[in-house]
Design a protein around this motif. Structure first.
Motif, PDB file in Angstrom:
ATOM      1  N   LYS A  88      48.551  45.513  24.985  1.00  0.00           N
ATOM      2  CA  LYS A  88      49.502  44.957  25.949  1.00  0.00           C
ATOM      3  C   LYS A  88      49.852  43.538  25.525  1.00  0.00           C
ATOM      4  N   GLY A  89      50.807  42.974  26.226  1.00  0.00           N
ATOM      5  CA  GLY A  89      51.136  41.580  26.004  1.00  0.00           C
ATOM      6  C   GLY A  89      50.118  40.666  26.669  1.00  0.00           C
ATOM      7  N   ARG A  90      50.066  39.441  26.192  1.00  0.00           N
ATOM      8  CA  ARG A  90      49.150  38.442  26.747  1.00  0.00           C
ATOM      9  C   ARG A  90      49.649  37.991  28.110  1.00  0.00           C
ATOM     10  N   ALA A  91      48.755  37.983  29.102  1.00  0.00           N
ATOM     11  CA  ALA A  91      49.111  37.500  30.429  1.00  0.00           C
ATOM     12  C   ALA A  91      49.125  35.972  30.442  1.00  0.00           C
ATOM     13  N   PRO A  92      49.783  35.357  31.419  1.00  0.00           N
ATOM     14  CA  PRO A  92      49.786  33.888  31.486  1.00  0.00           C
ATOM     15  C   PRO A  92      48.372  33.329  31.651  1.00  0.00           C
ATOM     16  N   ARG A  93      48.173  32.141  31.120  1.00  0.00           N
ATOM     17  CA  ARG A  93      46.880  31.468  31.241  1.00  0.00           C
ATOM     18  C   ARG A  93      46.739  30.775  32.593  1.00  0.00           C
ATOM     19  N   THR A  94      47.739  30.901  33.416  1.00  0.00           N
ATOM     20  CA  THR A  94      47.760  30.236  34.715  1.00  0.00           C
ATOM     21  C   THR A  94      46.495  30.525  35.511  1.00  0.00           C
ATOM     22  N   GLY A  95      45.892  29.467  36.052  1.00  0.00           N
ATOM     23  CA  GLY A  95      44.712  29.624  36.894  1.00  0.00           C
ATOM     24  C   GLY A  95      43.395  29.615  36.151  1.00  0.00           C
ATOM     25  N   TYR A  96      43.451  29.578  34.810  1.00  0.00           N
ATOM     26  CA  TYR A  96      42.182  29.607  34.067  1.00  0.00           C
ATOM     27  C   TYR A  96      41.416  28.302  34.235  1.00  0.00           C
ATOM     28  N   ASP A  97      40.119  28.427  34.429  1.00  0.00           N
ATOM     29  CA  ASP A  97      39.202  27.289  34.451  1.00  0.00           C
ATOM     30  C   ASP A  97      37.837  27.809  34.040  1.00  0.00           C
ATOM     31  N   ARG A  98      37.096  27.031  33.276  1.00  0.00           N
ATOM     32  CA  ARG A  98      35.764  27.465  32.849  1.00  0.00           C
ATOM     33  C   ARG A  98      34.907  27.847  34.038  1.00  0.00           C
ATOM     34  N   ASP A  99      35.077  27.178  35.146  1.00  0.00           N
ATOM     35  CA  ASP A  99      34.273  27.469  36.331  1.00  0.00           C
ATOM     36  C   ASP A  99      34.557  28.850  36.913  1.00  0.00           C
ATOM     37  N   GLU A 100      35.668  29.462  36.519  1.00  0.00           N
ATOM     38  CA  GLU A 100      35.958  30.820  36.994  1.00  0.00           C
ATOM     39  C   GLU A 100      34.917  31.817  36.487  1.00  0.00           C
ATOM     40  N   PHE A 101      34.175  31.426  35.460  1.00  0.00           N
ATOM     41  CA  PHE A 101      33.142  32.288  34.886  1.00  0.00           C
ATOM     42  C   PHE A 101      31.741  31.820  35.283  1.00  0.00           C
ATOM     43  N   GLY A 102      31.670  31.050  36.348  1.00  0.00           N
ATOM     44  CA  GLY A 102      30.384  30.597  36.860  1.00  0.00           C
ATOM     45  C   GLY A 102      29.909  29.347  36.161  1.00  0.00           C
ATOM     46  N   PRO A 103      28.920  28.650  36.742  1.00  0.00           N
ATOM     47  CA  PRO A 103      28.337  27.469  36.096  1.00  0.00           C
ATOM     48  C   PRO A 103      27.795  27.845  34.726  1.00  0.00           C
ATOM     49  N   ALA A 104      27.947  26.920  33.791  1.00  0.00           N
ATOM     50  CA  ALA A 104      27.543  27.213  32.415  1.00  0.00           C
ATOM     51  C   ALA A 104      26.054  27.501  32.299  1.00  0.00           C
ATOM     52  N   LYS A 178      43.603  38.592  29.197  1.00  0.00           N
ATOM     53  CA  LYS A 178      43.654  40.004  28.816  1.00  0.00           C
ATOM     54  C   LYS A 178      42.823  40.885  29.734  1.00  0.00           C
ATOM     55  N   GLY A 179      42.777  40.518  30.997  1.00  0.00           N
ATOM     56  CA  GLY A 179      42.145  41.405  31.973  1.00  0.00           C
ATOM     57  C   GLY A 179      41.177  40.754  32.922  1.00  0.00           C
ATOM     58  N   ALA A 180      40.556  39.624  32.546  1.00  0.00           N
ATOM     59  CA  ALA A 180      39.501  39.041  33.376  1.00  0.00           C
ATOM     60  C   ALA A 180      40.023  38.405  34.654  1.00  0.00           C
ATOM     61  N   GLN A 181      41.324  38.138  34.738  1.00  0.00           N
ATOM     62  CA  GLN A 181      41.878  37.600  35.982  1.00  0.00           C
ATOM     63  C   GLN A 181      41.648  38.543  37.152  1.00  0.00           C
ATOM     64  N   ARG A 182      41.531  39.820  36.862  1.00  0.00           N
ATOM     65  CA  ARG A 182      41.383  40.829  37.926  1.00  0.00           C
ATOM     66  C   ARG A 182      39.935  40.992  38.373  1.00  0.00           C
ATOM     67  N   TRP A 183      38.987  40.395  37.656  1.00  0.00           N
ATOM     68  CA  TRP A 183      37.579  40.592  37.958  1.00  0.00           C
ATOM     69  C   TRP A 183      37.139  39.730  39.136  1.00  0.00           C
ATOM     70  N   ASP A 184      36.001  40.109  39.695  1.00  0.00           N
ATOM     71  CA  ASP A 184      35.383  39.240  40.688  1.00  0.00           C
ATOM     72  C   ASP A 184      34.471  38.235  39.982  1.00  0.00           C
ATOM     73  N   ASP A 185      33.942  37.284  40.751  1.00  0.00           N
ATOM     74  CA  ASP A 185      33.120  36.221  40.154  1.00  0.00           C
ATOM     75  C   ASP A 185      31.873  36.773  39.469  1.00  0.00           C
ATOM     76  N   ALA A 186      31.279  37.794  40.057  1.00  0.00           N
ATOM     77  CA  ALA A 186      30.038  38.340  39.499  1.00  0.00           C
ATOM     78  C   ALA A 186      30.272  38.914  38.110  1.00  0.00           C
ATOM     79  N   ARG A 187      31.365  39.621  37.942  1.00  0.00           N
ATOM     80  CA  ARG A 187      31.634  40.230  36.634  1.00  0.00           C
ATOM     81  C   ARG A 187      31.958  39.157  35.604  1.00  0.00           C
ATOM     82  N   ARG A 188      32.672  38.131  35.994  1.00  0.00           N
ATOM     83  CA  ARG A 188      32.982  37.063  35.050  1.00  0.00           C
ATOM     84  C   ARG A 188      31.717  36.293  34.648  1.00  0.00           C
ATOM     85  N   THR A 189      30.795  36.099  35.597  1.00  0.00           N
ATOM     86  CA  THR A 189      29.532  35.434  35.269  1.00  0.00           C
ATOM     87  C   THR A 189      28.720  36.272  34.288  1.00  0.00           C
ATOM     88  N   ALA A 190      28.688  37.576  34.511  1.00  0.00           N
ATOM     89  CA  ALA A 190      27.969  38.464  33.593  1.00  0.00           C
ATOM     90  C   ALA A 190      28.575  38.415  32.198  1.00  0.00           C
TER      91      ALA A 190
END
Length: 346
Positions: A88-104, A178-190
């Motif tokens: 697929k095409g690349r989705a916009p980077r809008t809304g991305y932040d490292r914190d979206e994937f939980g504390p480092a 490429k898909g992680a925008q649709r995930w919940d916080d738990a899946r992004r942290t994993a």
């Protein structure tokens, strides 16, 4: 006079006979001179010639079935697995932040060490641990860096730790597009803490990679590119992330040079005391898309005003280890002043 006339007539007859012979061909019957008439015998009719039977047998008209194609030598390999990825095409980077994937660097596997130390302990050799951390916090070691092919000395410290960094093989920003925008916080942290997606690497090279995918960045060490791209394929399959057309083509181009390259499995992560925790992880690396992964604990709260009375409270809240700059971090939780509080479970 009459005798002369008879001779002339006879001569004329002979000439006539030869003239007729010339017109009718070799098969005409010619009378001798003096004959009363000239008769032409017609040529016999041409007889059809029957061709001799051929000694070579006629080819069979029965179609010969095509042989069954042999199974592809790439079946079950990383190259074959690329075709299981959505393009697929690349989705916009809008809304991305490292914190979206939980504390480092959380301790999602509950082995008493944060993910960064887990990966350092796995990928470095000649590892020395910080005292009184139950062989959790890596103090020094040597990295045989697969990205550059160089050996890098790691020494823990404010000015030296960045020489070795932990790379997300599939960058978090790339996953977001490429898909992680649709995930919940738990899946992004994993995802951010999955050992399959993490490699200790040369710090400057990791910085230069940014959020590049296979189409825009590959390790300078060409000998490692097949394994690197195969790992990206495995991660994207596991988490149902798509690829762009350019990325797909780049993956195929690299893996075509090593068609037998297999998808990697999750690398064993040593726990405190050198215990191998790899056996506790379910192997899920296959060309089929894996179900959603759930972490074993909830992400730390993001409220900037949160505080923890002690490390036991931080662990109970699922926030430990607590890094400097994270909600709830304080010097009383970081007794050794290394920027990481509550590094091991109480």
């Amino acid at each position: 006079m009459r005798a002369l006339t008879r001779r002339r007539v006879a001569a004329v007859g002979v000439v006539a006979v030869f003239a007729v012979a010339g017109l009718t061909g070799c098969d005409a019957a010619v009378q001798t001179p003096g004959a009363s008439s000239v008769t032409s015998t017609p040529a016999p009719a041409a007889t059809a010639t029957t061709p001799a039977p051929s000694l070579v047998p006629s080819p069979s008209r029965t179609p010969v079935p095509s042989p069954t194609p042999a199974p592809s030598s790439t079946a079950g390999t990383a190259l074959a697995a690329v075709e299981a990825l959505d393009v697929k095409g690349r989705a916009p980077r809008t809304g991305y932040d490292r914190d979206e994937f939980g504390p480092a660097w959380q301790d999602v596997d509950r082995n008493g060490c944060d993910t960064r130390n887990d990966i350092l302990g796995r990928d470095l050799v000649d590892v020395a641990y910080k005292a009184r951390t139950r062989e959790c916090v890596v103090a020094s070691g040597t990295l045989h860096d697969r990205y550059s092919g160089d050996d890098i000395d790691f020494v823990r410290g404010q000015d030296t730790s960045t020489a070795v960094q932990i790379d997300h093989v599939v960058a978090l920003s790339d996953a977001w597009q490429k898909g992680a925008q649709r995930w919940d916080d738990a899946r992004r942290t994993a995802f951010a803490n999955d050992p399959l997606n993490l490699l200790a690497a040369d710090g400057p090279l990791n910085q230069s990679k940014g959020d590049g995918d296979a189409a825009t960045w590959l390790p300078p060490n060409k000998a490692f590119r097949c394994e690197y791209v195969a790992r990206q394929v495995a991660v994207k399959l596991d988490y149902d992330l798509w690829v762009t057309a350019a990325e797909h083509d780049a993956m195929v181009r690299v893996l075509s040079t090593c068609p037998a390259q297999q998808l990697p499995t999750s690398d064993p992560v040593p726990g405190p005391g050198g215990a191998d925790l790899g056996a506790l992880k379910e192997p899920t690396k296959s060309p089929t898309k894996a179900p959603t992964k759930a972490p074993t604990k909830k992400p730390a709260p993001r409220d900037a005003d949160v505080t923890y009375a002690n490390c036991a409270a931080a662990w109970a809240a699922g926030a430990a280890p607590v890094h400097e700059g994270d909600p709830g971090y304080s010097r009383k939780l970081d007794r050794d002043g290394d920027g990481v509080g509550c590094e091991w479970a109480p």
